[in-house]
Design a protein around this motif. Structure first.
Motif, PDB file in Angstrom:
ATOM      1  N   ILE A 123      -4.335  -4.333   3.763  1.00 10.61           N
ATOM      2  CA  ILE A 123      -4.825  -5.899   3.508  1.00 10.61           C
ATOM      3  C   ILE A 123      -5.289  -6.075   1.957  1.00 10.61           C
ATOM      4  CG2 ILE A 123      -6.971  -7.220   4.256  1.00 10.61           C
ATOM      5  CD1 ILE A 123      -6.593  -6.065   7.135  1.00 10.61           C
ATOM      6  N   ASP A 124      -6.047  -5.103   1.388  1.00 13.98           N
ATOM      7  CA  ASP A 124      -6.446  -5.114  -0.118  1.00 13.98           C
ATOM      8  C   ASP A 124      -5.507  -5.275  -0.907  1.00 13.98           C
ATOM      9  OD1 ASP A 124      -9.102  -5.112   0.868  1.00 13.98           O
ATOM     10  OD2 ASP A 124      -9.282  -2.989   0.272  1.00 13.98           O
ATOM     11  N   LEU A 125      -4.131  -4.880  -0.796  1.00 13.19           N
ATOM     12  CA  LEU A 125      -3.130  -4.941  -1.567  1.00 13.19           C
ATOM     13  C   LEU A 125      -2.410  -6.260  -1.339  1.00 13.19           C
ATOM     14  CD1 LEU A 125      -1.179  -1.285  -1.020  1.00 13.19           C
ATOM     15  CD2 LEU A 125      -2.101  -2.286  -3.168  1.00 13.19           C
ATOM     16  N   GLN A 126      -2.368  -6.673  -0.194  1.00 15.88           N
ATOM     17  CA  GLN A 126      -1.715  -8.207   0.185  1.00 15.88           C
ATOM     18  C   GLN A 126      -2.746  -9.263  -0.770  1.00 15.88           C
ATOM     19  OE1 GLN A 126      -1.676  -7.976   4.291  1.00 15.88           O
ATOM     20  NE2 GLN A 126       0.341  -7.433   4.313  1.00 15.88           N
ATOM     21  N   LYS A 127      -4.267  -8.861  -0.408  1.00 16.63           N
ATOM     22  CA  LYS A 127      -5.037  -9.721  -1.193  1.00 16.63           C
ATOM     23  C   LYS A 127      -4.752  -9.890  -2.451  1.00 16.63           C
ATOM     24  CE  LYS A 127      -9.988 -10.758  -0.901  1.00 16.63           C
ATOM     25  NZ  LYS A 127     -11.326 -10.202  -0.593  1.00 16.63           N
ATOM     26  N   ASP A 128      -4.509  -8.603  -3.166  1.00 13.31           N
ATOM     27  CA  ASP A 128      -4.631  -8.722  -4.415  1.00 13.31           C
ATOM     28  C   ASP A 128      -3.163  -9.077  -5.084  1.00 13.31           C
ATOM     29  OD1 ASP A 128      -7.104  -7.707  -4.834  1.00 13.31           O
ATOM     30  OD2 ASP A 128      -6.357  -5.333  -4.770  1.00 13.31           O
ATOM     31  N   GLY A 129      -2.274  -9.577  -4.283  1.00 10.69           N
ATOM     32  CA  GLY A 129      -0.993 -10.390  -4.841  1.00 10.69           C
ATOM     33  C   GLY A 129       0.239  -9.199  -4.846  1.00 10.69           C
ATOM     34  N   TYR A 130      -0.163  -8.035  -4.235  1.00 11.68           N
ATOM     35  CA  TYR A 130       1.097  -7.282  -3.843  1.00 11.68           C
ATOM     36  C   TYR A 130       1.990  -7.632  -2.781  1.00 11.68           C
ATOM     37  CZ  TYR A 130      -0.979  -3.958  -7.452  1.00 11.68           C
ATOM     38  OH  TYR A 130      -1.423  -3.481  -8.545  1.00 11.68           O
ATOM     39  N   ASN A 131       3.372  -7.516  -2.865  1.00 12.80           N
ATOM     40  CA  ASN A 131       4.237  -7.840  -1.798  1.00 12.80           C
ATOM     41  C   ASN A 131       4.407  -6.958  -0.652  1.00 12.80           C
ATOM     42  OD1 ASN A 131       4.804 -10.587  -3.033  1.00 12.80           O
ATOM     43  ND2 ASN A 131       5.494  -9.282  -4.840  1.00 12.80           N
ATOM     44  N   ILE A 132       3.323  -6.659   0.084  1.00 10.01           N
ATOM     45  CA  ILE A 132       3.577  -5.723   1.330  1.00 10.01           C
ATOM     46  C   ILE A 132       3.775  -6.371   2.436  1.00 10.01           C
ATOM     47  CG2 ILE A 132       2.424  -3.819   2.250  1.00 10.01           C
ATOM     48  CD1 ILE A 132       2.793  -3.258  -0.572  1.00 10.01           C
ATOM     49  N   PHE A 133       4.903  -5.959   3.187  1.00 10.06           N
ATOM     50  CA  PHE A 133       5.239  -6.513   4.401  1.00 10.06           C
ATOM     51  C   PHE A 133       5.267  -5.563   5.524  1.00 10.06           C
ATOM     52  CE2 PHE A 133       6.757  -9.772   1.210  1.00 10.06           C
ATOM     53  CZ  PHE A 133       6.379 -10.937   1.891  1.00 10.06           C
ATOM     54  N   PRO A 134       4.291  -5.298   6.256  1.00 10.54           N
ATOM     55  CA  PRO A 134       4.008  -4.415   7.420  1.00 10.54           C
ATOM     56  C   PRO A 134       4.888  -5.200   8.738  1.00 10.54           C
ATOM     57  CG  PRO A 134       1.896  -5.380   7.102  1.00 10.54           C
ATOM     58  CD  PRO A 134       2.863  -6.203   6.002  1.00 10.54           C
ATOM     59  N   ILE A 135       5.455  -4.160   9.294  1.00 15.87           N
ATOM     60  CA  ILE A 135       6.028  -4.762  10.724  1.00 15.87           C
ATOM     61  C   ILE A 135       5.217  -4.052  11.972  1.00 15.87           C
ATOM     62  CG2 ILE A 135       8.340  -5.384   9.728  1.00 15.87           C
ATOM     63  CD1 ILE A 135       9.320  -2.988  11.118  1.00 15.87           C
ATOM     64  N   ARG A 136       5.361  -4.258  13.050  1.00 12.35           N
ATOM     65  CA  ARG A 136       4.728  -3.739  14.123  1.00 12.35           C
ATOM     66  C   ARG A 136       5.511  -2.443  14.854  1.00 12.35           C
ATOM     67  NH1 ARG A 136       2.161  -7.424  19.027  1.00 12.35           N
ATOM     68  NH2 ARG A 136       2.164  -8.636  17.049  1.00 12.35           N
ATOM     69  N   GLY A 137       4.625  -1.688  14.912  1.00  9.11           N
ATOM     70  CA  GLY A 137       4.965  -0.283  15.400  1.00  9.11           C
ATOM     71  C   GLY A 137       4.477  -0.176  17.082  1.00  9.11           C
ATOM     72  N   ASN A 138       5.122   0.755  17.695  1.00  8.32           N
ATOM     73  CA  ASN A 138       4.657   1.009  19.128  1.00  8.32           C
ATOM     74  C   ASN A 138       3.191   1.423  19.171  1.00  8.32           C
ATOM     75  OD1 ASN A 138       5.551   3.527  18.209  1.00  8.32           O
ATOM     76  ND2 ASN A 138       4.926   4.420  19.984  1.00  8.32           N
TER      77      ASN A 138
END
Length: 265
Positions: free
Chosen positions: A75-90
């Motif tokens: 969450i912090d990386l996304q907030k700081d402008g990094y292009n982090i794209f997580p998807i859903r796991g089981n």
């Protein structure tokens, strides 16, 4: 699309992204609460910048010692402008479902597991904190880019519409059918979910397999042999452009060995 997206957007089951403008493109395997290892990979090994794009294939929680720190770090990386794209796991899906059908015994179990080494992603009442709840709810099941499908477990390749079978995306362990599905003619599949050895992962890359499983058992903390310890317990990262594999040994916890047989290299 960063942290703000996950707070204000409705749940989107799939994302289609254009990625050719990024300098580097990476996909990272199942993290399972191994915060130190994940942070070391991004900051020391990859030295990521806001010009890179990073895809995470799911399972950020459970097994390892710091689920909360992993989620907060993303969450912090996304907030700081990094292009982090997580998807859903089981594991994320199961937690979301259990929250909907709240069961105190399950909540206590999760809370105990997550606080063994660090803070919990659940409150004392067994509820997800708001920022974590919004994060989990917004996770897509898959991401499609120009040359790859990115999904947690894979697809039901025998289904008429594989992209509609969301349960398979989270849980399948079936191999490819003999006839290559149409969906793999233009795009390869990057996934995790089933831990495999480093040697098998390297072999699939060398053979240019249409499926690349990048789960190398980062949180494989069960009792293992020396041979298994040399092949599992890594967090793996695949460079989508150069086909380079970057691996880092788990830094959060060492596996308990069953044998004193000399390890091989």
């Amino acid at each position: 699309m960063h942290y703000l997206f996950y707070l204000i957007s409705p749940f989107v089951k799939a994302l289609k992204l254009k990625t050719k403008t990024y300098i580097r493109r990476f996909a990272i395997g199942d993290i399972h609460g191994c915060y130190k290892t994940f942070k070391l990979l991004l900051e020391d090994e990859l030295k990521i910048t806001t010009q890179d794009v990073i895809f995470l294939v799911g399972d950020y929680i459970h097994k390892g010692p710091n689920s909360e720190k992993v989620i907060d770090y993303i969450i912090d990386l996304q907030k700081d402008g990094y292009n982090i794209f997580p998807i859903r796991g089981n594991h994320e899906e199961n937690l979301i479902i259990k929250q909907r059908t709240y069961r105190p015994t399950f909540a206590r179990f999760i809370a105990k597991m997550n606080t063994r080494y660090g803070k919990s992603i659940l409150s004392k009442d067994g509820e997800l904190y708001l920022k974590h709840k919004e994060f989990f709810k917004a996770l897509p099941y898959r991401i499609q880019i120009e040359d790859y499908h990115i999904v947690h477990a894979g697809f039901n390749y025998e289904a008429e519409k594989p992209k509609k079978d969301f349960d398979a995306m989270l849980n399948t362990r079936k191999p490819l059918p003999e006839i290559l599905p149409k969906m793999l003619k233009k795009r390869r599949v990057i996934h995790g979910h089933t831990p495999i050895s480093i040697d098998k992962l390297k072999q699939s890359i060398a053979e240019q397999s249409p499926l690349i499983n990048i789960d190398s058992g980062c949180a494989f903390f069960k009792k293992v042999t020396n041979e298994q310890a040399n092949q599992l317990g890594f967090l793996s990262c695949f460079n989508l452009d150069t086909q380079e594999l970057i691996t880092i040994r788990n830094k959060d916890q060492e596996p308990q060995l069953l044998s004193t047989v000399p390890a091989y290299h």
